[in-house]
Design an enzyme around this catalytic site. Structure first.
Site, PDB file in Angstrom:
ATOM      1  N   TRP A 181      -9.681  43.420  16.303  1.00 40.10           N
ATOM      2  CA  TRP A 181      -9.206  42.473  17.301  1.00 40.10           C
ATOM      3  C   TRP A 181      -9.796  42.732  18.666  1.00 40.10           C
ATOM      4  O   TRP A 181     -10.262  41.804  19.341  1.00 40.10           O
ATOM      5  CB  TRP A 181      -7.675  42.451  17.326  1.00 40.10           C
ATOM      6  CG  TRP A 181      -7.186  41.724  16.122  1.00 40.10           C
ATOM      7  CD1 TRP A 181      -6.667  42.274  14.996  1.00 40.10           C
ATOM      8  CD2 TRP A 181      -7.287  40.311  15.881  1.00 40.10           C
ATOM      9  NE1 TRP A 181      -6.420  41.290  14.065  1.00 40.10           N
ATOM     10  CE2 TRP A 181      -6.779  40.080  14.575  1.00 40.10           C
ATOM     11  CE3 TRP A 181      -7.751  39.226  16.623  1.00 40.10           C
ATOM     12  CZ2 TRP A 181      -6.723  38.808  14.014  1.00 40.10           C
ATOM     13  CZ3 TRP A 181      -7.692  37.952  16.051  1.00 40.10           C
ATOM     14  CH2 TRP A 181      -7.191  37.765  14.772  1.00 40.10           C
ATOM     15  N   ASP A 212      -3.387  42.897  24.448  1.00 42.20           N
ATOM     16  CA  ASP A 212      -3.171  41.996  23.314  1.00 42.20           C
ATOM     17  C   ASP A 212      -2.081  42.646  22.471  1.00 42.20           C
ATOM     18  O   ASP A 212      -2.335  43.607  21.750  1.00 42.20           O
ATOM     19  CB  ASP A 212      -4.478  41.854  22.532  1.00 42.20           C
ATOM     20  CG  ASP A 212      -4.297  41.108  21.209  1.00 42.20           C
ATOM     21  OD1 ASP A 212      -3.159  40.719  20.872  1.00 42.20           O
ATOM     22  OD2 ASP A 212      -5.309  40.924  20.502  1.00 42.20           O
ATOM     23  N   LYS A 223       3.654  36.838  14.048  1.00 38.39           N
ATOM     24  CA  LYS A 223       3.965  38.129  13.439  1.00 38.39           C
ATOM     25  C   LYS A 223       5.430  38.498  13.698  1.00 38.39           C
ATOM     26  O   LYS A 223       6.217  38.666  12.779  1.00 38.39           O
ATOM     27  CB  LYS A 223       3.001  39.191  13.957  1.00 38.39           C
ATOM     28  CG  LYS A 223       1.593  38.993  13.371  1.00 38.39           C
ATOM     29  CD  LYS A 223       0.533  39.146  14.393  1.00 38.39           C
ATOM     30  CE  LYS A 223      -0.862  38.745  13.962  1.00 38.39           C
ATOM     31  NZ  LYS A 223      -1.286  38.842  12.589  1.00 38.39           N
TER      32      LYS A 223
END
Lengths: 366, 366
Positions: free
Chosen positions: B101, B174, B198
């Site tokens: 990511w 993030d 999530k």
């Protein structure tokens, strides 16, 4: 209990069988033990939902095989930037400005290319300029029109054929607020986009249908998540797609496929029904002394019917009486005022009849 | 019927009471006669849902008043472009690359600014570089880290204090895959972003929490729909927001507020529970002969636990047996292989215990 009729301009009414199915599937979709919101977008369950939705939409809108269907995020407003980032090549683009939405598209595009106004409607946006009067640029990257202006209630009833106007360039249509309400002549279109929250499903899903040869020309500053080629190459799963919204849209597509009018089904049936719904409402408005719609007859929208009370001091009474009669969200857009009845696919003829009945009763009591 | 335990990395399990409420509200939210998907985002019903969701999230995450909470579209992947378009001013930015990511964030940012790698983890992404070893630029516009790498299962357990590193610049985190699983030290953060799918709700909603003084510096090419100042000035309603996803996230916030562990509630309670869940699973893995997790102990994720069978020929048997035992979506990410158990807030301790029980039984039968 009978639900009220919901005339919201978007997010808007969703067919009741779609809502019932969505509620029934909530904790376990087809015995999977997972609700749709809980599924990996790469698992076989959601992939099946996705494939079915895409196939059903392609069938409903008769999308030719050389067009790709993309399910994206960002809404129509983000597409005002995403389209020029993908299609303009930084050159000249032409816009026909006929209301709030096309004006927003035009101003946003100016960040990425030389945006040029080829034509405008009348100041109050109650007419549409004939394509033969458009002042097109020499070689624009594309020509953009909004085929249904949700706020002003004007609709393009026949797509222009750019070739006959001497312009061999893609036509981009923003069809957010009338997608799937009538057939599309894809031979005249390069790209069509629209938010789902009017005729297709929940907010948060943006539909893009694009001719394959237009992919692969994104400007460098186009975010990868919005580069149509990347999105197309990854079946709309380069980033996590709005899975629930796609699922509800898919249920709506199945509902649409099952609709019939005469010997027609699907979008052809909706086309007949939507004509009848709009005619019922406009005919009544035109015959009344209290209500007025200012849009020229040949470009009145079948989806969004703005109207005014000649005596505006009665607006609040009209709205509160409507609510008491189970007729919701009729207040006009703040930039225009008055009333607006949005009568998308999910609104049955009976809902429009109920509105007309109420309007007649309200007028008689005036 | 008891639902299976769903270990999907995202979209992921949603608390059952949230799903039940969402199903119950489907045709008429609080007697309004409209489902949430059918409401105008500017109507008083949805405005109330929105205001409650924002207030609850602010309370849960103890977000200070000089931070703005934005509910956006596009997913974490779009934010990889949207953050630098808003914060970089086209100058130098620093990235700590510790997995898939953060690597994606780094490469995308290069379109908008001079992106510089300040540090990387080990090649297999099983460690995290200590902040004291980071090679920060002279005056970066911001420093970006991913505080939980979903794929590699590494988590930052204490946010770096950039000031003590001699760098007075905003830290961007993030926190997609561990948001609301533990408290955030906002004194060390300039901007935090994450997809909702999530720990917060459905896919299609992106959360951005940004310090107010960082608004208003977007690059010209930033789409208006993604300009944080425009989004903030319009209470996330500049474009139509993903209303359903915000509503479900709001229900999840209410569920979170009601969670308790000992004398703690909300995120503090989740912090305790998530520690216990992770310890149960890691302790078992470390004690077993069959399973292995390769991540250094001090940076193991409490949310995403990748693990491998030392005998990989038994992977398929492990997965099919798991499914028979009501343990779903345990297959590892394709780029890493093996297995992955994502044990977000919605996963109870009993679910992790059921997984450990199955793993023990499977190992014993080997």
């Amino acid at each position: 209990m009978k639900r009220p009729y919901n005339f919201s301009a978007g997010p808007a009414a969703i067919p009741e069988p779609v809502l019932q199915q969505a509620a029934a599937d909530m904790l376990s979709w087809q015995g999977s033990g997972m609700g749709v919101m809980e599924m990996s977008h790469r698992g076989k369950e959601f992939m099946a939902i996705y494939a079915q939705a895409e196939a059903d939409l392609r069938e409903l809108l008769t999308v030719p095989s050389h067009f790709r269907i993309l399910f994206m995020q960002g809404g129509g407003l983000a597409e005002n930037a995403i389209v020029p980032m993908n299609l303009s090549r930084g050159l000249v683009t032409d816009f026909v400005v006929t209301g709030s939405w096309s004006f927003k598209s035009y101003t946003e595009a100016g960040k990425y290319c030389t945006a040029h106004v080829a034509a405008t409607s009348s100041p109050e946006c109650t007419t549409l300029p004939s394509p033969t009067t458009w002042q097109l640029s020499q070689s624009p990257s594309y020509v953009h029109i909004c085929t249904n202006e949700t706020i002003h209630g004007v609709e393009v009833h026949e797509l222009p054929d750019l070739k006959t106007l001497g312009c061999d360039t893609p036509l981009v249509i923003d069809f957010s607020s009338h997608v799937a309400s009538r057939p599309v002549d894809w031979s005249r279109v390069g790209l069509a986009f629209g938010g789902a929250q009017k005729n297709l499903g929940p907010a948060g899903l943006t539909l893009v249908i694009v001719r394959e040869d237009l992919l692969g020309h994104a400007l460098r500053e186009c975010p990868s998540a919005f580069d149509y080629k990347i999105v197309a190459d990854n079946q709309s799963m380069y980033n996590t797609p709005p899975t629930w919204a796609i699922y509800v849209a898919g249920l709506t597509f199945q509902w649409l496929k099952a609709q019939t009018e005469g010997n027609q089904t699907g979008v052809a049936a909706m086309n007949i029904r939507n004509k009848a719904k709009a005619q019922l409402l406009y005919d009544y408005i035109d015959s009344s002394q209290l209500y007025v719609n200012k849009v020229a007859h040949d470009c009145r929208s079948r989806m969004n019917v703005p109207f005014f009370l000649r005596d505006e001091s009665r607006n609040e009474a009209f709205l509160s009486g409507a609510k008491e009669n189970g007729l919701l969200q009729l207040k006009g857009h703040k930039s225009v005022g008055g009333m607006r009845a949005s009568i998308y696919n999910a609104m049955p003829l009976a809902g429009v009849q109920a509105l007309v009945d109420y309007m007649r009763k309200f007028e008689a009591a005036s």
